[in-house]
Design a protein around this motif. Structure first.
Motif, PDB file in Angstrom:
ATOM      1  N   GLN A 265       0.849 -16.121  -5.977  1.00  0.00           N
ATOM      2  CA  GLN A 265       1.927 -15.638  -5.112  1.00  0.00           C
ATOM      3  C   GLN A 265       1.578 -14.238  -4.637  1.00  0.00           C
ATOM      4  OE1 GLN A 265       5.791 -16.113  -7.077  1.00  0.00           O
ATOM      5  NE2 GLN A 265       6.041 -17.754  -5.593  1.00  0.00           N
ATOM      6  N   ILE A 266       1.713 -14.008  -3.348  1.00  0.00           N
ATOM      7  CA  ILE A 266       1.400 -12.681  -2.818  1.00  0.00           C
ATOM      8  C   ILE A 266       2.655 -12.019  -2.270  1.00  0.00           C
ATOM      9  CG2 ILE A 266      -0.958 -13.388  -2.239  1.00  0.00           C
ATOM     10  CD1 ILE A 266      -0.002 -13.185   0.776  1.00  0.00           C
ATOM     11  N   LEU A 267       2.544 -10.713  -2.128  1.00  0.00           N
ATOM     12  CA  LEU A 267       3.589  -9.932  -1.486  1.00  0.00           C
ATOM     13  C   LEU A 267       2.940  -9.296  -0.269  1.00  0.00           C
ATOM     14  CD1 LEU A 267       6.492  -8.982  -1.834  1.00  0.00           C
ATOM     15  CD2 LEU A 267       5.657  -7.190  -3.346  1.00  0.00           C
ATOM     16  N   TRP A 269       3.482  -7.003   2.907  1.00  0.00           N
ATOM     17  CA  TRP A 269       4.388  -6.040   3.546  1.00  0.00           C
ATOM     18  C   TRP A 269       3.569  -5.081   4.414  1.00  0.00           C
ATOM     19  CZ3 TRP A 269       5.132  -0.712   3.595  1.00  0.00           C
ATOM     20  CH2 TRP A 269       6.321  -0.291   4.215  1.00  0.00           C
ATOM     21  N   TRP A 270       3.965  -4.967   5.689  1.00  0.00           N
ATOM     22  CA  TRP A 270       3.249  -4.158   6.668  1.00  0.00           C
ATOM     23  C   TRP A 270       1.769  -4.544   6.653  1.00  0.00           C
ATOM     24  CZ3 TRP A 270       1.230   1.445   6.600  1.00  0.00           C
ATOM     25  CH2 TRP A 270       1.076   1.932   7.901  1.00  0.00           C
ATOM     26  N   ASN A 271       0.872  -3.629   6.300  1.00  0.00           N
ATOM     27  CA  ASN A 271      -0.555  -3.950   6.309  1.00  0.00           C
ATOM     28  C   ASN A 271      -1.118  -4.147   4.904  1.00  0.00           C
ATOM     29  OD1 ASN A 271      -1.178  -3.727   9.222  1.00  0.00           O
ATOM     30  ND2 ASN A 271      -0.406  -1.655   8.933  1.00  0.00           N
ATOM     31  N   PHE A 272      -0.222  -4.406   3.974  1.00  0.00           N
ATOM     32  CA  PHE A 272      -0.621  -4.496   2.571  1.00  0.00           C
ATOM     33  C   PHE A 272      -0.408  -5.905   2.022  1.00  0.00           C
ATOM     34  CE2 PHE A 272       1.258   0.044   2.523  1.00  0.00           C
ATOM     35  CZ  PHE A 272       0.051   0.608   2.930  1.00  0.00           C
ATOM     36  N   VAL A 273      -1.362  -6.364   1.224  1.00  0.00           N
ATOM     37  CA  VAL A 273      -1.164  -7.576   0.426  1.00  0.00           C
ATOM     38  C   VAL A 273      -1.244  -7.168  -1.036  1.00  0.00           C
ATOM     39  CG1 VAL A 273      -2.117  -9.809  -0.264  1.00  0.00           C
ATOM     40  CG2 VAL A 273      -2.014  -9.210   2.154  1.00  0.00           C
ATOM     41  N   GLY A 274      -0.158  -7.378  -1.766  1.00  0.00           N
ATOM     42  CA  GLY A 274      -0.118  -7.025  -3.178  1.00  0.00           C
ATOM     43  C   GLY A 274       0.507  -8.142  -3.988  1.00  0.00           C
ATOM     44  N   ARG A 275       0.927  -7.786  -5.187  1.00  0.00           N
ATOM     45  CA  ARG A 275       1.580  -8.763  -6.051  1.00  0.00           C
ATOM     46  C   ARG A 275       2.958  -8.282  -6.485  1.00  0.00           C
ATOM     47  NH1 ARG A 275      -2.320 -10.630  -4.224  1.00  0.00           N
ATOM     48  NH2 ARG A 275      -3.937 -11.923  -5.150  1.00  0.00           N
ATOM     49  N   THR A 276       3.125  -6.945  -6.574  1.00  0.00           N
ATOM     50  CA  THR A 276       4.402  -6.406  -7.057  1.00  0.00           C
ATOM     51  C   THR A 276       4.935  -5.350  -6.083  1.00  0.00           C
ATOM     52  OG1 THR A 276       3.423  -4.551  -8.271  1.00  0.00           O
ATOM     53  CG2 THR A 276       3.579  -6.657  -9.448  1.00  0.00           C
ATOM     54  N   PRO A 277       6.265  -5.180  -6.035  1.00  0.00           N
ATOM     55  CA  PRO A 277       6.855  -4.138  -5.189  1.00  0.00           C
ATOM     56  C   PRO A 277       6.314  -2.745  -5.523  1.00  0.00           C
ATOM     57  CG  PRO A 277       8.561  -5.651  -5.894  1.00  0.00           C
ATOM     58  CD  PRO A 277       7.315  -6.031  -6.656  1.00  0.00           C
ATOM     59  N   ASP A 278       6.031  -2.481  -6.810  1.00  0.00           N
ATOM     60  CA  ASP A 278       5.508  -1.164  -7.197  1.00  0.00           C
ATOM     61  C   ASP A 278       4.167  -0.862  -6.532  1.00  0.00           C
ATOM     62  OD1 ASP A 278       7.669  -0.512  -8.687  1.00  0.00           O
ATOM     63  OD2 ASP A 278       6.729  -0.887 -10.650  1.00  0.00           O
ATOM     64  N   GLU A 279       3.300  -1.881  -6.482  1.00  0.00           N
ATOM     65  CA  GLU A 279       1.989  -1.695  -5.836  1.00  0.00           C
ATOM     66  C   GLU A 279       2.140  -1.340  -4.371  1.00  0.00           C
ATOM     67  OE1 GLU A 279      -0.899  -4.938  -5.767  1.00  0.00           O
ATOM     68  OE2 GLU A 279       0.078  -5.547  -7.641  1.00  0.00           O
ATOM     69  N   MET A 310      12.027  -1.667   2.664  1.00  0.00           N
ATOM     70  CA  MET A 310      13.258  -2.393   2.324  1.00  0.00           C
ATOM     71  C   MET A 310      13.023  -3.110   0.992  1.00  0.00           C
ATOM     72  SD  MET A 310      14.739  -1.480   5.085  1.00  0.00           S
ATOM     73  CE  MET A 310      15.979  -2.331   6.039  1.00  0.00           C
ATOM     74  N   ARG A 311      14.028  -3.861   0.572  1.00  0.00           N
ATOM     75  CA  ARG A 311      13.869  -4.593  -0.681  1.00  0.00           C
ATOM     76  C   ARG A 311      12.754  -5.643  -0.540  1.00  0.00           C
ATOM     77  NH1 ARG A 311      16.987  -7.848  -4.253  1.00  0.00           N
ATOM     78  NH2 ARG A 311      17.757  -9.093  -2.518  1.00  0.00           N
ATOM     79  N   LEU A 312      11.863  -5.698  -1.505  1.00  0.00           N
ATOM     80  CA  LEU A 312      10.711  -6.591  -1.427  1.00  0.00           C
ATOM     81  C   LEU A 312      10.888  -7.773  -2.372  1.00  0.00           C
ATOM     82  CD1 LEU A 312       7.882  -3.938  -1.471  1.00  0.00           C
ATOM     83  CD2 LEU A 312       8.603  -5.284   0.488  1.00  0.00           C
ATOM     84  N   LYS A 313      10.587  -8.941  -1.849  1.00  0.00           N
ATOM     85  CA  LYS A 313      10.650 -10.151  -2.688  1.00  0.00           C
ATOM     86  C   LYS A 313       9.274 -10.810  -2.742  1.00  0.00           C
ATOM     87  CE  LYS A 313      13.915 -13.170  -1.729  1.00  0.00           C
ATOM     88  NZ  LYS A 313      15.024 -13.737  -0.927  1.00  0.00           N
ATOM     89  N   VAL A 314       8.849 -11.168  -3.928  1.00  0.00           N
ATOM     90  CA  VAL A 314       7.580 -11.866  -4.081  1.00  0.00           C
ATOM     91  C   VAL A 314       7.746 -13.284  -3.558  1.00  0.00           C
ATOM     92  CG1 VAL A 314       5.875 -12.701  -5.727  1.00  0.00           C
ATOM     93  CG2 VAL A 314       6.939 -10.493  -6.097  1.00  0.00           C
ATOM     94  N   ARG A 315       6.782 -13.716  -2.743  1.00  0.00           N
ATOM     95  CA  ARG A 315       6.840 -15.077  -2.175  1.00  0.00           C
ATOM     96  C   ARG A 315       6.145 -16.061  -3.093  1.00  0.00           C
ATOM     97  NH1 ARG A 315       5.171 -12.311   3.284  1.00  0.00           N
ATOM     98  NH2 ARG A 315       7.241 -11.894   4.093  1.00  0.00           N
TER      99      ARG A 315
END
Ligand code: MN
Length: 315
Positions: A265-267, A269-279, A310-315
């Protein structure tokens, strides 16, 4: 002729209702504008389809004609993490600069692959003396866990394998498929191709059975199953197919992406691919503070400002 093509020729699967692997989804891309005037059709991510294999972003931009440089490609410095950017042009040229010091102009027939890994920044612009035309694909590959913290890197690949069937010709620009293998570094099983269907008729496109695939039409129109498809739509094909039949009544050009369904599962957001909202939050703060992503020299414009988080949700 390749093993894949032989297998496909024996089993040209009809595009009718049937088991899940025969399902064909046609989804509408989102139309947007980049910079001053460049129209893009965003086929990934969509609400109904976030990824195809590791492909998590797919923009089809142009065909676009312009006279002033800034009406072409003009994207100021911005950062990336956790992904590879893949740039493929059908027409025109784009000058890439990045924080590793790379300065590279891409033209039709060559490929640019930038591996962000733990962090890189870059700019993209229509260079001086450009042809005033732009048509291409801009894609992102999510890096799997074992590779996403890798050092940033840039590759320009000038020579790519050609696919040359009787009815379908073109280039495998990345990965493995169509019985071919391209040389750019990738980190999971995937493919990307640019194919021309020159003559009208039925075309059997060989596929990798263990991949899911996406098709975007970049010129002309195609018929898939009972659907008529043109630019601005994404055809999704579930894993399990050895081939798909594409019907044309005139010349058409398609971009094909595929890959093994991405297990993580990835997150995004904008130009970033991460795993957690903190990252994501850390990457955003590092960009704001001028940390981690280095500097890009030579671009005559401002760096991009990062949106509010904004609030981030892991997909
Ligand atoms: Mn970028």
């Amino acid at each position: 002729m390749s093993r894949v093509t032989d297998e496909a020729a024996e089993q040209p699967l009809p595009c009718t209702a049937g088991p899940a692997e025969d399902r064909i989804d046609v989804l509408e891309a989102r139309v947007d504008t980049v910079g001053a005037a460049l129209t893009i059709r965003r086929a990934l991510p969509l609400r109904q389809r976030r990824m195809i294999g590791p492909w998590c972003f797919l923009d089809h931009f142009g065909p676009h004609e312009f006279s002033r440089r800034r009406e072409g490609m003009w994207v100021g410095a911005h950062p990336h993490i956790g992904l590879q950017t893949v740039t493929w042009l059908m027409d025109g040229e784009v000058l890439h600069r990045d924080s590793l010091g790379t300065v590279e102009t891409i033209r039709p027939g060559g490929l640019n692959v930038m591996t962000a890994g733990r962090g890189i920044s870059h700019t993209e612009e229509s260079p001086e003396g450009n042809e005033g035309r732009l048509h291409g694909l801009q894609l992102w590959l999510a890096l799997p866990e074992r590779a996403r913290d890798t050092a940033p890197a840039f590759e320009h690949v000038p020579q790519l394998p050609r696919f040359d069937d009787a009815n379908i010709t073109g280039t495998l620009f990345i990965g493995e498929g169509l019985g071919l293998k391209a040389s750019a570094t990738v980190h999971s099983p995937l493919m990307g191709a640019d194919l021309l269907l020159a003559a009208p008729g039925e075309h059997v496109l060989p596929l990798e059975r263990h991949y899911e695939h996406g098709i975007v039409v970049t010129e002309g129109r195609i018929r898939v199953g009972d659907r008529d498809v043109g630019p601005g739509e994404l055809v999704y094909l579930a894993p399990g197919r050895a081939a798909v039949v594409l019907e044309t009544s005139g010349p058409a050009r398609i971009g094909v992406v595929g890959g093994e369904p991405f297990a993580e599962q990835i997150l995004l957001w904008w130009n970033f691919v991460g795993r957690t909202p903190d990252e994501i939050r850390d990457a955003r703060e590092d960009w704001l503070a001028g940390r981690r992503f280095g500097e890009v020299d030579g671009f005559e414009g401002d760096r991009l400002s990062v949106p509010e988080l904004m609030r981030l949700k892991v997909r």
